[in-house]
Design a protein around this motif. Sequence first.
Motif, PDB file in Angstrom:
ATOM      1  N   ALA A   1       5.664   1.479   2.188  1.00  0.00           N
ATOM      2  CA  ALA A   1       5.675   0.025   2.004  1.00  0.00           C
ATOM      3  C   ALA A   1       4.585  -0.626   2.849  1.00  0.00           C
ATOM      4  O   ALA A   1       3.857  -1.509   2.390  1.00  0.00           O
ATOM      5  N   TYR A   2       4.457  -0.188   4.093  1.00  0.00           N
ATOM      6  CA  TYR A   2       3.451  -0.724   5.007  1.00  0.00           C
ATOM      7  C   TYR A   2       2.041  -0.465   4.465  1.00  0.00           C
ATOM      8  O   TYR A   2       1.194  -1.362   4.437  1.00  0.00           O
ATOM      9  N   LYS A   3       1.781   0.759   3.998  1.00  0.00           N
ATOM     10  CA  LYS A   3       0.447   1.095   3.484  1.00  0.00           C
ATOM     11  C   LYS A   3       0.122   0.303   2.220  1.00  0.00           C
ATOM     12  O   LYS A   3      -1.020  -0.130   2.039  1.00  0.00           O
ATOM     13  N   LEU A   4       1.108   0.118   1.351  1.00  0.00           N
ATOM     14  CA  LEU A   4       0.883  -0.721   0.164  1.00  0.00           C
ATOM     15  C   LEU A   4       0.559  -2.148   0.594  1.00  0.00           C
ATOM     16  O   LEU A   4      -0.351  -2.777   0.063  1.00  0.00           O
ATOM     17  N   GLY A   5       1.306  -2.631   1.555  1.00  0.00           N
ATOM     18  CA  GLY A   5       1.101  -3.993   2.033  1.00  0.00           C
ATOM     19  C   GLY A   5      -0.246  -4.213   2.683  1.00  0.00           C
ATOM     20  O   GLY A   5      -0.850  -5.284   2.544  1.00  0.00           O
ATOM     21  N   MET A   6      -0.742  -3.227   3.397  1.00  0.00           N
ATOM     22  CA  MET A   6      -2.006  -3.382   4.114  1.00  0.00           C
ATOM     23  C   MET A   6      -3.182  -3.598   3.160  1.00  0.00           C
ATOM     24  O   MET A   6      -4.202  -4.137   3.561  1.00  0.00           O
ATOM     25  N   THR A   7      -3.032  -3.223   1.909  1.00  0.00           N
ATOM     26  CA  THR A   7      -4.103  -3.468   0.938  1.00  0.00           C
ATOM     27  C   THR A   7      -3.937  -4.834   0.263  1.00  0.00           C
ATOM     28  O   THR A   7      -4.724  -5.207  -0.581  1.00  0.00           O
ATOM     29  N   SER A   8      -2.877  -5.572   0.665  1.00  0.00           N
ATOM     30  CA  SER A   8      -2.555  -6.836  -0.010  1.00  0.00           C
ATOM     31  C   SER A   8      -2.293  -7.987   0.956  1.00  0.00           C
ATOM     32  O   SER A   8      -1.531  -8.889   0.650  1.00  0.00           O
ATOM     33  N   GLY A   9      -2.875  -7.950   2.136  1.00  0.00           N
ATOM     34  CA  GLY A   9      -2.737  -9.062   3.070  1.00  0.00           C
ATOM     35  C   GLY A   9      -1.431  -9.095   3.840  1.00  0.00           C
ATOM     36  O   GLY A   9      -1.054 -10.126   4.399  1.00  0.00           O
ATOM     37  N   PHE A  10      -0.711  -8.012   3.887  1.00  0.00           N
ATOM     38  CA  PHE A  10       0.573  -7.912   4.584  1.00  0.00           C
ATOM     39  C   PHE A  10       0.386  -8.062   6.090  1.00  0.00           C
ATOM     40  O   PHE A  10      -0.509  -7.471   6.680  1.00  0.00           O
ATOM     41  N   LYS A  11       1.224  -8.880   6.693  1.00  0.00           N
ATOM     42  CA  LYS A  11       1.247  -9.067   8.152  1.00  0.00           C
ATOM     43  C   LYS A  11       2.660  -8.712   8.617  1.00  0.00           C
ATOM     44  O   LYS A  11       3.599  -9.464   8.380  1.00  0.00           O
ATOM     45  N   SER A  12       2.794  -7.562   9.290  1.00  0.00           N
ATOM     46  CA  SER A  12       4.132  -7.057   9.612  1.00  0.00           C
ATOM     47  C   SER A  12       4.962  -8.039  10.430  1.00  0.00           C
ATOM     48  O   SER A  12       6.174  -8.128  10.244  1.00  0.00           O
ATOM     49  N   GLU A  13       4.336  -8.809  11.307  1.00  0.00           N
ATOM     50  CA  GLU A  13       5.106  -9.725  12.150  1.00  0.00           C
ATOM     51  C   GLU A  13       5.779 -10.842  11.357  1.00  0.00           C
ATOM     52  O   GLU A  13       6.786 -11.390  11.782  1.00  0.00           O
ATOM     53  N   LYS A  14       5.258 -11.184  10.169  1.00  0.00           N
ATOM     54  CA  LYS A  14       5.903 -12.245   9.378  1.00  0.00           C
ATOM     55  C   LYS A  14       6.409 -11.748   8.022  1.00  0.00           C
ATOM     56  O   LYS A  14       7.313 -12.352   7.460  1.00  0.00           O
ATOM     57  N   ASP A  15       5.863 -10.663   7.507  1.00  0.00           N
ATOM     58  CA  ASP A  15       6.208 -10.215   6.156  1.00  0.00           C
ATOM     59  C   ASP A  15       7.201  -9.064   6.108  1.00  0.00           C
ATOM     60  O   ASP A  15       7.623  -8.662   5.032  1.00  0.00           O
ATOM     61  N   LEU A  16       7.572  -8.523   7.246  1.00  0.00           N
ATOM     62  CA  LEU A  16       8.560  -7.459   7.312  1.00  0.00           C
ATOM     63  C   LEU A  16       9.912  -8.118   7.581  1.00  0.00           C
ATOM     64  O   LEU A  16      10.129  -8.712   8.635  1.00  0.00           O
TER      65      LEU A  16
END
Length: 182
Positions: free
Chosen positions: A43-58
């Motif tokens: 999930a994290y790796k998919l998100g990193m290609t789409s502007g994912f910011k773990s501190e707010k999007d997790l």
Amino acid sequence: MVYVVWNIEDVTNIFKNWIEQKFDVIIAIAGVNKTGVGKSTLAYKLGMTSGFKSEKDLIYGRDELIQAMQDRERFIVGDEMINMGYKRDFHNIDQQELIKILNMYRDHFNILVFVVPTFWDLDKDLRKMVKIRFDVVERGFAVVHRRLNRVYDSDPWDTNVNEKIEREWVKRRLNNSKFKPK
């Protein structure tokens, strides 16, 4: 039956294409009843290609997820989604509210990832919303399923056919430890 090998970029390009076409994207990442196989990492790796910011999007809580869904074009990971959408909690008013919100905010074009131990433990209404699912078999290897879109199909995941295919894989793997499905 079509077998295709995809990498992370291939998959995220599919999601981005759906968003550009004004569709919402709900993904499930499940395991094979094991912990530590890499569901959250995928999930994290998919998100990193789409502007994912773990501190707010997790996201780990139902209220937090409902709030996040009100944003637009965001990559949201509902980690431990079993806490927010377990099938045996279908009568829970907060869970019913979550399902309503997910239906109402479909036009916000978010990419939402449900990370769950087992896909079938999700509430039935949440499973119906999932467009694509990853079954993580081992670290670095997942089987990808797209939901079938047939009007009179009570099983859009074609469970019986896929179960038969997996049984064949298991037999072949027992005979050859290096066997990997196409």
